[in-house]
Design a protein around this motif. Structure first.
Motif, mmCIF file in Angstrom:
data_model
loop_
_atom_site.group_PDB
_atom_site.id
_atom_site.type_symbol
_atom_site.label_atom_id
_atom_site.label_comp_id
_atom_site.label_asym_id
_atom_site.label_seq_id
_atom_site.Cartn_x
_atom_site.Cartn_y
_atom_site.Cartn_z
ATOM 1 N N ALA A 219 0.830 -1.205 0.000
ATOM 2 C CA ALA A 219 0.000 0.000 0.000
ATOM 3 C C ALA A 219 0.863 1.253 0.000
ATOM 4 C CB ALA A 219 -0.934 -0.015 1.197
ATOM 5 N N LEU A 220 1.908 1.282 0.829
ATOM 6 C CA LEU A 220 2.786 2.450 0.889
ATOM 7 C C LEU A 220 3.525 2.651 -0.429
ATOM 8 C CD1 LEU A 220 4.168 1.878 4.485
ATOM 9 C CD2 LEU A 220 2.824 3.859 3.742
ATOM 10 N N ASP A 221 3.962 1.557 -1.065
ATOM 11 C CA ASP A 221 4.649 1.685 -2.346
ATOM 12 C C ASP A 221 3.711 2.241 -3.413
ATOM 13 O OD1 ASP A 221 6.877 0.645 -1.133
ATOM 14 O OD2 ASP A 221 6.597 -1.388 -1.923
ATOM 15 N N ALA A 222 2.493 1.741 -3.432
ATOM 16 C CA ALA A 222 1.527 2.188 -4.443
ATOM 17 C C ALA A 222 1.089 3.627 -4.204
ATOM 18 C CB ALA A 222 0.314 1.263 -4.445
ATOM 19 N N VAL A 245 8.251 4.474 4.065
ATOM 20 C CA VAL A 245 7.399 5.445 3.380
ATOM 21 C C VAL A 245 8.196 6.066 2.244
ATOM 22 C CG1 VAL A 245 6.039 7.564 3.618
ATOM 23 C CG2 VAL A 245 6.170 5.932 5.512
ATOM 24 N N ALA A 246 7.574 6.198 1.060
ATOM 25 C CA ALA A 246 8.231 6.790 -0.104
ATOM 26 C C ALA A 246 8.054 8.300 -0.108
ATOM 27 C CB ALA A 246 7.652 6.182 -1.386
ATOM 28 N N SER A 247 8.852 8.982 -0.932
ATOM 29 C CA SER A 247 8.728 10.430 -1.098
ATOM 30 C C SER A 247 7.370 10.791 -1.682
ATOM 31 C CB SER A 247 9.835 10.951 -2.015
ATOM 32 O OG SER A 247 11.104 10.850 -1.414
ATOM 33 N N ASN A 248 6.970 12.034 -1.441
ATOM 34 C CA ASN A 248 5.751 12.603 -2.027
ATOM 35 C C ASN A 248 4.508 11.799 -1.656
ATOM 36 O OD1 ASN A 248 7.343 14.590 -3.528
ATOM 37 N ND2 ASN A 248 7.965 12.846 -4.783
ATOM 38 N N THR A 249 4.470 11.334 -0.428
ATOM 39 C CA THR A 249 3.358 10.516 0.046
ATOM 40 C C THR A 249 2.650 11.219 1.197
ATOM 41 O OG1 THR A 249 4.491 8.451 -0.551
ATOM 42 C CG2 THR A 249 2.703 8.285 1.034
ATOM 43 N N THR A 250 1.326 11.145 1.183
ATOM 44 C CA THR A 250 0.520 11.592 2.319
ATOM 45 C C THR A 250 -0.170 10.378 2.922
ATOM 46 O OG1 THR A 250 0.126 13.795 1.406
ATOM 47 C CG2 THR A 250 -1.447 13.000 3.044
ATOM 48 N N ILE A 251 -0.087 10.244 4.224
ATOM 49 C CA ILE A 251 -0.758 9.151 4.938
ATOM 50 C C ILE A 251 -1.799 9.776 5.856
ATOM 51 C CG2 ILE A 251 -0.487 7.225 6.534
ATOM 52 C CD1 ILE A 251 2.412 6.993 5.605
ATOM 53 N N GLU A 252 -3.025 9.310 5.730
ATOM 54 C CA GLU A 252 -4.103 9.791 6.592
ATOM 55 C C GLU A 252 -4.683 8.591 7.326
ATOM 56 O OE1 GLU A 252 -7.405 13.020 7.213
ATOM 57 O OE2 GLU A 252 -6.065 13.062 5.477
ATOM 58 N N MET A 279 15.662 8.977 3.912
ATOM 59 C CA MET A 279 16.123 9.695 2.726
ATOM 60 C C MET A 279 14.968 9.982 1.765
ATOM 61 S SD MET A 279 19.829 7.841 2.088
ATOM 62 C CE MET A 279 19.140 6.184 2.036
ATOM 63 N N VAL A 280 13.874 10.521 2.302
ATOM 64 C CA VAL A 280 12.709 10.857 1.488
ATOM 65 C C VAL A 280 12.397 12.338 1.686
ATOM 66 C CG1 VAL A 280 11.772 8.532 1.592
ATOM 67 C CG2 VAL A 280 11.092 10.206 3.325
ATOM 68 N N GLU A 281 11.463 12.843 0.889
ATOM 69 C CA GLU A 281 11.057 14.233 1.005
ATOM 70 C C GLU A 281 9.571 14.361 0.717
ATOM 71 O OE1 GLU A 281 13.375 16.412 -1.779
ATOM 72 O OE2 GLU A 281 12.471 15.485 -3.539
ATOM 73 N N ASN A 282 9.021 15.466 1.218
ATOM 74 C CA ASN A 282 7.618 15.811 0.962
ATOM 75 C C ASN A 282 6.666 14.708 1.429
ATOM 76 O OD1 ASN A 282 8.693 18.081 -0.373
ATOM 77 N ND2 ASN A 282 8.793 16.967 -2.306
ATOM 78 N N VAL A 283 6.732 14.416 2.724
ATOM 79 C CA VAL A 283 5.865 13.404 3.333
ATOM 80 C C VAL A 283 4.998 14.087 4.392
ATOM 81 C CG1 VAL A 283 5.783 11.328 4.762
ATOM 82 C CG2 VAL A 283 7.456 11.505 2.910
ATOM 83 N N SER A 301 15.546 -5.316 26.290
ATOM 84 C CA SER A 301 16.948 -5.001 26.042
ATOM 85 C C SER A 301 17.024 -4.096 24.819
ATOM 86 C CB SER A 301 17.766 -6.275 25.807
ATOM 87 O OG SER A 301 17.312 -6.954 24.641
ATOM 88 N N GLY A 302 18.176 -3.455 24.649
ATOM 89 C CA GLY A 302 18.354 -2.569 23.512
ATOM 90 C C GLY A 302 17.620 -1.256 23.710
ATOM 91 N N GLU A 303 17.830 -0.333 22.765
ATOM 92 C CA GLU A 303 17.227 0.998 22.863
ATOM 93 C C GLU A 303 16.904 1.592 21.501
ATOM 94 O OE1 GLU A 303 21.297 3.673 23.036
ATOM 95 O OE2 GLU A 303 20.414 3.036 24.928
ATOM 96 N N GLN A 304 16.946 0.785 20.448
ATOM 97 C CA GLN A 304 16.817 1.324 19.093
ATOM 98 C C GLN A 304 15.510 0.955 18.390
ATOM 99 O OE1 GLN A 304 18.928 3.367 17.572
ATOM 100 N NE2 GLN A 304 20.452 3.395 19.193
ATOM 101 N N ALA A 305 14.597 0.324 19.066
ATOM 102 C CA ALA A 305 13.331 -0.066 18.427
ATOM 103 C C ALA A 305 12.348 1.095 18.527
ATOM 104 C CB ALA A 305 12.768 -1.327 19.084
ATOM 105 N N HIS A 306 12.417 2.014 17.555
ATOM 106 C CA HIS A 306 11.619 3.238 17.595
ATOM 107 C C HIS A 306 10.299 3.059 16.859
ATOM 108 C CE1 HIS A 306 15.452 4.549 18.889
ATOM 109 N NE2 HIS A 306 15.958 4.835 17.701
ATOM 110 N N CYS A 307 9.329 3.874 17.218
ATOM 111 C CA CYS A 307 8.059 3.872 16.472
ATOM 112 C C CYS A 307 8.213 4.553 15.118
ATOM 113 C CB CYS A 307 6.967 4.570 17.285
ATOM 114 S SG CYS A 307 6.227 3.535 18.571
ATOM 115 N N VAL A 308 8.734 5.780 15.103
ATOM 116 C CA VAL A 308 8.914 6.525 13.858
ATOM 117 C C VAL A 308 10.363 6.974 13.765
ATOM 118 C CG1 VAL A 308 8.316 8.594 12.546
ATOM 119 C CG2 VAL A 308 6.525 7.318 13.722
ATOM 120 N N ASP A 309 11.021 6.613 12.670
ATOM 121 C CA ASP A 309 12.408 6.988 12.401
ATOM 122 C C ASP A 309 12.425 7.893 11.172
ATOM 123 O OD1 ASP A 309 15.007 7.171 11.421
ATOM 124 O OD2 ASP A 309 15.501 5.081 11.783
ATOM 125 N N ILE A 310 12.857 9.144 11.360
ATOM 126 C CA ILE A 310 13.029 10.086 10.252
ATOM 127 C C ILE A 310 14.522 10.317 10.103
ATOM 128 C CG2 ILE A 310 12.378 12.335 9.305
ATOM 129 C CD1 ILE A 310 10.158 12.440 11.435
#
Length: 704
Positions: A219-222, A245-252, A279-283, A301-310
């Motif tokens: 869905a995100l690719d399309a 998420v790809a560039s130039n995408t809006t998610i609602e 490495m995307v833009e316009n999201v 354990s660990g500390e790198q499992a994030h919800c949103v990574d920009i």
């Protein structure tokens, strides 16, 4: 493929093969086309349309044209309207809107509300469906051996409804379930699209059991270049692995939607995160109160499992999204796995977002040039250090913190600081720093606002941090904690900041908080030759408790052998309790305090003048007799004013002979007994006291 006949009608008999005269045939064909192309509403009123209800797939076909007997007496199904005639009748835009079924309804409703939430849609049939296309399913289309490119196929699978056509020119597109279907014979069927796609088309299941990684990623690719709508799940939540998420995408996202990560995201490099903007833009992501989350109990354990990574991205807006219960950060802004040619994130906006109960941070900012965080809340972080609401912490000297703005944000209930800035890695070669916190509040954290570890010399980053109209409430230790920042590093400016009822759990006079609301100090693990370069303007320490816990409003204290220098106080005051305004270490130099009106310090008996009296006017008003006040060792810029209010001699004794520079030469002491007389002394870099101003005769009674 199995075609579907008209609901409620007998199976039509085979049409007679008898040919009609050409005139009669032409007339009959025209009548048929006219009958079955009649549209019960104007094409221009597309907003009146509603999608057929998902729980009643046949309701859409209630407006069936009546059947009439053919010349042989048999009843025949309406003729199929070809794709060419369908497009001609509605226009490409109208067909796309109808097939996707997404646009604003009456009264400015949301694009999806009319599709799934309005019972009035049952009143409107698809006016051409019964006479223009085959009803079918996704599985049936995938078995179709000889599709007709002039036929439109209407898929009836719940949540995946829509119009498809065979594209004979495409032999390469992959089947993604949502917008492209591929038959066993290699035929490609393309969904008629507008600018909005639904994640449900791609087979997402919100049952809390099905792993939707492939469906969501398809869905995100399309949706690249379009809008992806994610409806609220029917079950407890969507379950998925890492998504991009790809560039130039809006998610609602629909309000109430919950997307949860699987419990197996990688906690060792290469790390995995729930949603990645790499490495995307316009999201644009509009959360509408939806939630991304993890099963935090699985990430011990660990500390790198994030919800949103920009990472390495630009022009990103995320609004009204909750990122909770992660094994790392709720939100992360940095450069993880960014390749050459991409650098710091630029022009990122987080607005009206919440990060709650995350393991490491609510938000980590590693590298950004242009970041606005507005009306966001960062709460209840706990699990692994530093456990902050927000942490600004570059991982190298080339990673900027520029054009960073936090406005009207709250950090509450975090096990570590509310807002933390850690500057261990930047150097003098790093980009100039520019960070502002405005109208931000911390409540019930270990510390309120913390800035720490800016190095010195070649390792001293430059720039300025500003805290404007910020409030620290009920911090376990200090409300504002400035620690380990060298005096030749970036300036920190605190303007109209307030610390309210802090020091809730720290030991009295602890080496961490010194029972003070505002603290400038050093860490023994990161020694500095000199700490400072701080300015505090109109700041206020408040303690309204029945048993006050704050002893000092503003503390400048060393932790080992360092000096403290270049600190300026303007109109900084205290309210409540029995607080001293200042706690100033004897090593402090080039420290100024200016108050309007100037605070008074009474001296009823002979005593040593304390650095804690910095900026005060010292009066002998309560003294019953002559007194002698012993001056401290002079430091550059330290100043005191002395006032003779009572008719008794006030003598000012230097710590060493000749330290007082007067118009009559160097003196060891000066004195005056005339009420109304005043004198202001200021320390110099050569460890002498100079006279800034004087009223009355202080020099006749003086000595070497």
């Amino acid at each position: 493929m199995k075609s579907t006949s008209i609901p409620g009608c007998a199976k039509p008999k085979k049409r007679s093969t008898r040919r009609l005269p050409s005139e009669r045939q032409e007339k009959e064909n025209k009548n048929r086309v006219k009958q079955y192309q009649t549209i019960p509403w104007e094409a221009s009123k597309m907003s009146d349309y509603r999608q057929p209800p998902l729980d009643d797939q046949q309701a859409v076909f209630t407006a069936q044209p009546s059947l009439s007997p053919d010349t042989d007496g048999a009843f025949n199904a309406p003729p199929k309207l070809s794709r060419r005639k369908l497009l001609a009748g509605f226009g490409a835009t109208g067909l796309a809107a109808t097939s996707v079924m997404l646009w604003n309804g009456e009264n400015g409703r949301s694009v999806w509300a009319d599709v799934y939430n309005d019972s009035s849609r049952k009143k409107h049939g698809v006016p051409f469906a019964s006479g223009c296309c085959f009803l079918t399913t996704i599985s049936d289309l995938r078995t179709l051996a000889s599709p007709d490119p002039d036929i439109v196929y209407y898929v009836t699978d719940p949540g995946q409804e829509g119009f498809f056509s065979y594209d004979p020119l495409d032999s390469a597109s992959a089947d993604n379930t949502g917008t492209v279907l591929v038959s066993g014979g290699g035929a490609r069927f393309k969904r008629h699209l507008s600018d909005v796609l639904s994640a449900s088309w791609f087979g997402t299941k919100g049952d809390g059991v099905t792993v939707n990684t492939a469906a969501f990623q398809a869905a995100l690719d399309a949706a690249a270049g379009k809008t992806l709508y994610i409806p609220k799940q029917h079950g407890p939540y969507y379950l998925t692995g890492q998504l991009y998420v790809a560039s130039n995408t809006t998610i609602e996202l629909e309000s109430g939607a919950i997307i949860q990560a699987v419990d197996t995201l990688s906690r060792s490099a290469p790390y995995e995160r729930l949603l990645r903007l790499k490495m995307v833009e316009n999201v644009v992501i509009r959360g509408n109160g939806a939630t991304l989350r993890m099963n935090k109990a699985a990430y011990t354990s660990g500390e790198q499992a994030h919800c949103v990574d920009i990472s390495g991205s630009r022009n990103v807006v995320i609004e009204n999204l909750n990122c909770n219960d992660s094994g790392g950060d709720g939100f992360y802004v940095g450069v993880y796995e960014v390749t050459a040619g991409y650098g710091a994130c630029k022009d990122i906006i987080l607005r009206d977002c919440l990060a709650d109960n995350n393991r490491r941070q609510g938000l980590s900012v590693i590298s950004a040039d242009g970041l606005l965080v507005e009306n966001c809340r960062f709460t209840n972080t706990k699990g692994t250090a530093p456990e902050a609401g927000v942490d600004l912490e570059p991982n190298g000297q080339s990673q900027p913190l520029r054009r960073i703005r936090f406005k009207n944000c709250l950090a509450e209930g975090n096990a570590g600081p509310g807002f933390l800035t850690a500057l261990l890695k930047p150097t003098r070669l790093s980009p100039l720093m520019d960070v502002t916190f405005e109208d931000c509040t911390t409540r019930g954290n270990l510390y309120g606002f913390t800035i720490n570890s800016a190095g010195e010399g070649v390792n001293a980053p430059q720039g300025e941090f500003r805290l404007i109209d910020c409030i620290a409430e009920e911090a376990q230790s200090s409300g504002f904690w400035d620690i380990g920042n060298s005096s030749d590093s970036l300036r920190r400016t605190y303007i109209r900041c307030r610390a309210i009822n802090c020091q809730t759990t720290q030991e009295p006079d602890s080496i961490y908080g010194f029972s003070a609301s505002f603290v400038v100090t050093c860490a023994t693990s990161k020694p500095r030759v000199s700490i400072g370069n701080v300015e505090m303007i109109d700041c206020l320490s408040i303690d309204t408790r029945a048993i006050p816990l704050v002893k000092h409003g503003f503390a400048l204290k060393k932790r080992s052998a360092q000096k403290i220098s270049d600190v300026r106080f303007f109109n900084c005051t205290t309210i409540g309790g029995s607080q001293n305004t200042y706690l100033i270490d004897s090593v402090a130099e080039r420290v100024t305090a200016v108050n309007h009106p100037q605070p008074r310090q009474t001296a009823a008996a002979s005593a040593a003048v304390s650095y804690n009296w910095l900026g005060a006017a010292v009066t002998n008003r309560p003294a019953p007799a002559d007194i002698t006040l012993t001056l401290p060792v002079p430091k550059a810029e330290i100043a005191y004013t002395f006032i003779v209010d009572a008719a008794h001699r006030m003598a000012l004794q230097a710590a060493a002979a000749g330290d007082l520079l007067t118009p009559v030469g160097s003196r060891s002491y000066i004195a005056c007994s005339i009420p109304g007389s005043t004198i202001t002394l200021r320390g110099r870099a050569d460890l002498k006291w100079e006279i800034v101003s004087a009223v009355g005769d202080w020099f006749t009674d003086s000595g070497v």
